[in-house]
Scaffold this motif. Structure first.
Motif, PDB file in Angstrom:
ATOM      1  N   SER A  62       0.877  -0.831   0.040  1.00 40.97           N
ATOM      2  CA  SER A  62      -0.217  -0.162   0.365  1.00 40.97           C
ATOM      3  C   SER A  62       0.433   1.909   0.084  1.00 40.97           C
ATOM      4  N   GLU A  65       2.367   1.525  -3.637  1.00 34.21           N
ATOM      5  CA  GLU A  65       1.435   1.769  -4.258  1.00 34.21           C
ATOM      6  C   GLU A  65       0.798   3.400  -4.063  1.00 34.21           C
ATOM      7  N   TYR A  69       4.650   5.627  -8.046  1.00 37.98           N
ATOM      8  CA  TYR A  69       4.057   6.125  -8.886  1.00 37.98           C
ATOM      9  C   TYR A  69       5.060   7.859  -9.744  1.00 37.98           C
ATOM     10  N   LYS A 112       3.953  -3.705 -11.258  1.00 35.46           N
ATOM     11  CA  LYS A 112       2.691  -3.949 -10.698  1.00 35.46           C
ATOM     12  C   LYS A 112       2.318  -2.985  -9.347  1.00 35.46           C
ATOM     13  N   TYR A 113       3.038  -1.856  -8.827  1.00 34.29           N
ATOM     14  CA  TYR A 113       3.162  -1.353  -7.949  1.00 34.29           C
ATOM     15  C   TYR A 113       2.648   0.103  -8.345  1.00 34.29           C
ATOM     16  N   TRP A 114       2.996   0.948  -9.953  1.00 37.38           N
ATOM     17  CA  TRP A 114       2.637   1.751 -10.078  1.00 37.38           C
ATOM     18  C   TRP A 114       1.468   2.412 -10.846  1.00 37.38           C
ATOM     19  N   LYS A 115       1.397   2.728  -9.840  1.00 38.00           N
ATOM     20  CA  LYS A 115      -0.595   4.052  -9.362  1.00 38.00           C
ATOM     21  C   LYS A 115      -0.565   4.596  -9.565  1.00 38.00           C
TER      22      LYS A 115
END
Length: 116
Positions: A62, A65, A69, A112-115
């Protein structure tokens, strides 16, 4: 201050501390990228910083995320691959392709953690 559980980050004071490490890692990556644009050598510190960020991301998804970014992963990949191509003749043959593949795998793992 609340206590949530027995984990090291299981209290209100400690719960956001991992963010400091993400911020430091991101700062290091940004500095290294500037250097890697023109680096002429077989060694580089980029992948270890990205790998550490990936390990932190897996433990603290969490927070990852909320931080990852900030990295332009496609730009990082471009700079890494350009460095690799420019310096591949200086990398021992037995490690050359594995280093390239390792870098791509780490960068892809961070995606996969790039939001945004």
């Amino acid at each position: 201050m609340k206590i949530y559980n027995a984990l090291p980050e299981g209290n209100e004071m400690a719960s956001l501390e991992p963010a400091r490490y993400f911020n430091l890692g991101i700062e290091q990556v940004e500095q290294i990228l500037d250097w890697m644009k023109d680096a002429k050598g077989a060694t580089q510190p980029l992948l270890i910083h990205l790998d550490i960020l990936l390990l932190l991301s897996e433990k603290y998804p969490s927070i990852a995320e909320d931080r990852i970014y900030k990295l332009d992963l496609e730009h990082i990949k471009t700079i890494f691959l350009a460095w690799h191509q420019r310096n591949s003749a200086k990398i021992p043959v037995k490690y050359r392709e594995d280093i390239k593949e390792s870098g791509i795998k780490i960068i892809e793992g961070l995606k996969k953690y790039w939001k945004p």
